[in-house]
Design a protein around this motif. Sequence first.
Motif, PDB file in Angstrom:
ATOM      1  N   SER A   3       0.830  -1.213   0.000  1.00  0.00           N
ATOM      2  CA  SER A   3       0.000   0.000   0.000  1.00  0.00           C
ATOM      3  C   SER A   3       0.864   1.263   0.000  1.00  0.00           C
ATOM      4  O   SER A   3       0.525   2.253  -0.648  1.00  0.00           O
ATOM      5  N   MET A   4       1.998   1.255   0.688  1.00  0.00           N
ATOM      6  CA  MET A   4       2.909   2.403   0.680  1.00  0.00           C
ATOM      7  C   MET A   4       3.516   2.587  -0.713  1.00  0.00           C
ATOM      8  O   MET A   4       3.687   3.708  -1.187  1.00  0.00           O
ATOM      9  N   MET A   5       3.827   1.472  -1.375  1.00  0.00           N
ATOM     10  CA  MET A   5       4.384   1.551  -2.717  1.00  0.00           C
ATOM     11  C   MET A   5       3.374   2.177  -3.667  1.00  0.00           C
ATOM     12  O   MET A   5       3.724   3.019  -4.487  1.00  0.00           O
ATOM     13  N   ILE A   9       3.857   5.591  -5.879  1.00  0.00           N
ATOM     14  CA  ILE A   9       3.654   5.578  -7.332  1.00  0.00           C
ATOM     15  C   ILE A   9       2.608   6.607  -7.720  1.00  0.00           C
ATOM     16  O   ILE A   9       2.779   7.345  -8.687  1.00  0.00           O
ATOM     17  N   HIS A  10       1.526   6.686  -6.950  1.00  0.00           N
ATOM     18  CA  HIS A  10       0.469   7.657  -7.234  1.00  0.00           C
ATOM     19  C   HIS A  10       1.023   9.087  -7.186  1.00  0.00           C
ATOM     20  O   HIS A  10       0.751   9.894  -8.084  1.00  0.00           O
ATOM     21  N   HIS A  11       1.802   9.415  -6.161  1.00  0.00           N
ATOM     22  CA  HIS A  11       2.379  10.761  -6.052  1.00  0.00           C
ATOM     23  C   HIS A  11       3.361  11.031  -7.191  1.00  0.00           C
ATOM     24  O   HIS A  11       3.392  12.122  -7.744  1.00  0.00           O
ATOM     25  N   PHE A  12       4.160  10.029  -7.535  1.00  0.00           N
ATOM     26  CA  PHE A  12       5.107  10.157  -8.638  1.00  0.00           C
ATOM     27  C   PHE A  12       4.369  10.475  -9.935  1.00  0.00           C
ATOM     28  O   PHE A  12       4.744  11.368 -10.684  1.00  0.00           O
TER      29      PHE A  12
END
Length: 131
Positions: A3-5, A9-12
Amino acid sequence: SLSMMRIHIHHFMEEKMKDDNLLIVKTSGRYLFLDQQNVTHVMADGNYIRIYEETRSHLVRESLGNILLRLNGAHFLRVSRSAVINVHHIKEMRFRRSMSIEVFLTGGNKCIWSRSYRSRLTSLLSSMKIS
């Protein structure tokens, strides 16, 4: 954790999407980050579109209308129901008897500019100060 990954990825991807010249597409379970300057044209292919660069192409499940909304309108022009071209990749245009135009692009590809989209040619040429 997974979930942290996903959050990273979403922010990136949110940051990358702020770049007006970047086109992000999902294909075959992966995301591609394409520089719009390298895209020569986009063609409809059934329920998919094929995005062409000079040396390769990518099959993406998206409509031509949707991708056109995400492309830089100063560089991309719809020339038929099934084709969008990057005007910076036009090498040559040949007028045909049917009033359509063969458009030759860098990388050796060509598209047909249909006569029903011909008014866009007039706009393009006048913006380039060509009569």
